[in-house]
Design an enzyme around this catalytic site. Structure first.
Site, short mmCIF file in Angstrom:
data_model
loop_
_atom_site.label_atom_id
_atom_site.label_comp_id
_atom_site.label_asym_id
_atom_site.label_seq_id
_atom_site.Cartn_x
_atom_site.Cartn_y
_atom_site.Cartn_z
N TYR A 1 43.93 66.93 46.07
CA TYR A 1 45.12 65.84 46.52
C TYR A 1 46.39 66.65 45.32
O TYR A 1 47.44 66.81 45.40
CB TYR A 1 45.18 64.61 46.12
CG TYR A 1 46.06 63.05 46.27
CD1 TYR A 1 46.64 63.45 47.72
CD2 TYR A 1 47.19 63.21 45.69
CE1 TYR A 1 47.89 62.97 48.04
CE2 TYR A 1 47.87 62.16 46.37
CZ TYR A 1 48.31 61.87 47.65
OH TYR A 1 49.33 61.32 47.99
N SER B 1 47.28 69.82 46.52
CA SER B 1 48.45 70.13 47.95
C SER B 1 49.52 69.10 47.63
O SER B 1 50.51 69.51 48.16
CB SER B 1 47.65 68.88 49.09
OG SER B 1 48.10 67.79 48.51
N ASP C 1 47.62 64.73 65.19
CA ASP C 1 47.87 65.31 64.52
C ASP C 1 48.30 66.39 63.34
O ASP C 1 48.12 67.72 64.34
CB ASP C 1 45.89 65.54 64.48
CG ASP C 1 45.07 66.35 63.33
OD1 ASP C 1 46.02 66.33 62.33
OD2 ASP C 1 43.91 65.93 63.47
#
Length: 272
Positions: free
Chosen positions: A157, A160, A65
């Site tokens: 989004y 980022s 992860d």
């Protein structure tokens, strides 16, 4: 032997990059490539590793992860311990999101998205950097056209991916003297399920896409363009004619670019 680490390697673009690299190695006689694949889904990850092994590459699946810095470091450590070197790091893991900013009651998932899309790449790159410098290797950052042009309904989004673009552009300059190349890829709409699994306004899985997907690029073509760009040590891979045009028009006619971005949204998710 060349050792390639791919995050987000269980599905979509990452899995196809791994299979394409394995197929190229197999066509050249095989056994000259080791793939280290990281993603959260152990079962899917092992399936992709098996497909790559069947094509002739060595493959190691490491459940990871990337929102956890310790797991990022573990991925890189296991690659180095198993194969003794790292030649390429493909920062592909990411999550999508679609929500109008005014409809988001809690910004906690904005922070989570940044951990996945930006920090996961930063943590993996920091851990791999000494090995990449020793190999005069390659870094690939899979950004998005939303990392070049702000897309309405995708504030989290786009933020980022813009951050990811800025980080890797600066890092490219820092590593120029070390012989490590940095290739930033900017896919548009690709025929994967990433948007269906992205965050909605409430931080839940969307279950659908907010973008018009007619004419979406195949994942095979997207992976081919990324691999070709990586091998040629290209600075950037902007994948569509519309993306290249939009980047130019952003400087010359920014209002028109905003209209183009709005036109890419489905009617039901457009701002009023």
């Amino acid at each position: 032997m060349r050792v390639v680490v791919v995050t987000g390697g269980s599905d979509g673009i990452g899995a196809e990059i791994a299979r394409r690299l394995a197929a190229r190695d197999g066509a050249a006689g095989g056994r000259n490539l080791a793939l280290v694949l990281g993603a959260r889904d152990r079962e899917k990850l092992e399936q992709v590793a098996g497909q790559c092994a069947a094509l002739g590459a060595q493959a190691l699946a490491v459940p990871t992860d990337v929102a956890d810095p310790d797991q990022c470091r573990r991925l890189i450590d296991m690659a180095e311990q198993r194969f003794g070197r790292i030649d390429v790091l493909v920062n592909n893991a990411g999550r999508s999101a679609h929500a109008l900013f005014e409809e988001v009651p809690d910004l906690g998932w904005y922070e989570e998205l940044m951990r996945i899309n930006l920090w996961g790449s930063v943590w993996c790159t920091q851990a791999a950097l000494p090995h990449l410098k020793a190999a005069r290797g390659r870094i690939v950052a899979v950004s998005s056209l939303a990392g070049l042009i702000g897309v309405p309904g995708r504030t989290a989004y786009s933020a980022s991916k813009f951050a990811m673009t800025g980080f890797f552009e600066a890092l490219r300059a820092e590593l120029k003297g070390a012989g490590v190349s940095v290739t930033i890829a900017y896919p548009g709409v690709v025929d994967t399920r990433i948007r269906y699994r992205g965050f909605n306004a409430l931080g839940q899985e969307m279950g659908s896409s907010g973008l018009r997907e007619e004419g979406a690029m195949t994942v095979q073509e997207c992976a081919r363009l990324i691999v070709d760009g990586m091998e040629a040590r290209r600075r950037e891979v902007v994948m569509t004619a519309k993306g290249k045009l939009g980047r130019l028009l952003k400087l010359l006619a920014p209002g028109l670019v905003e209209k183009m971005a709005l036109a890419a949204l489905k009617d039901e998710v457009k701002p009023l």
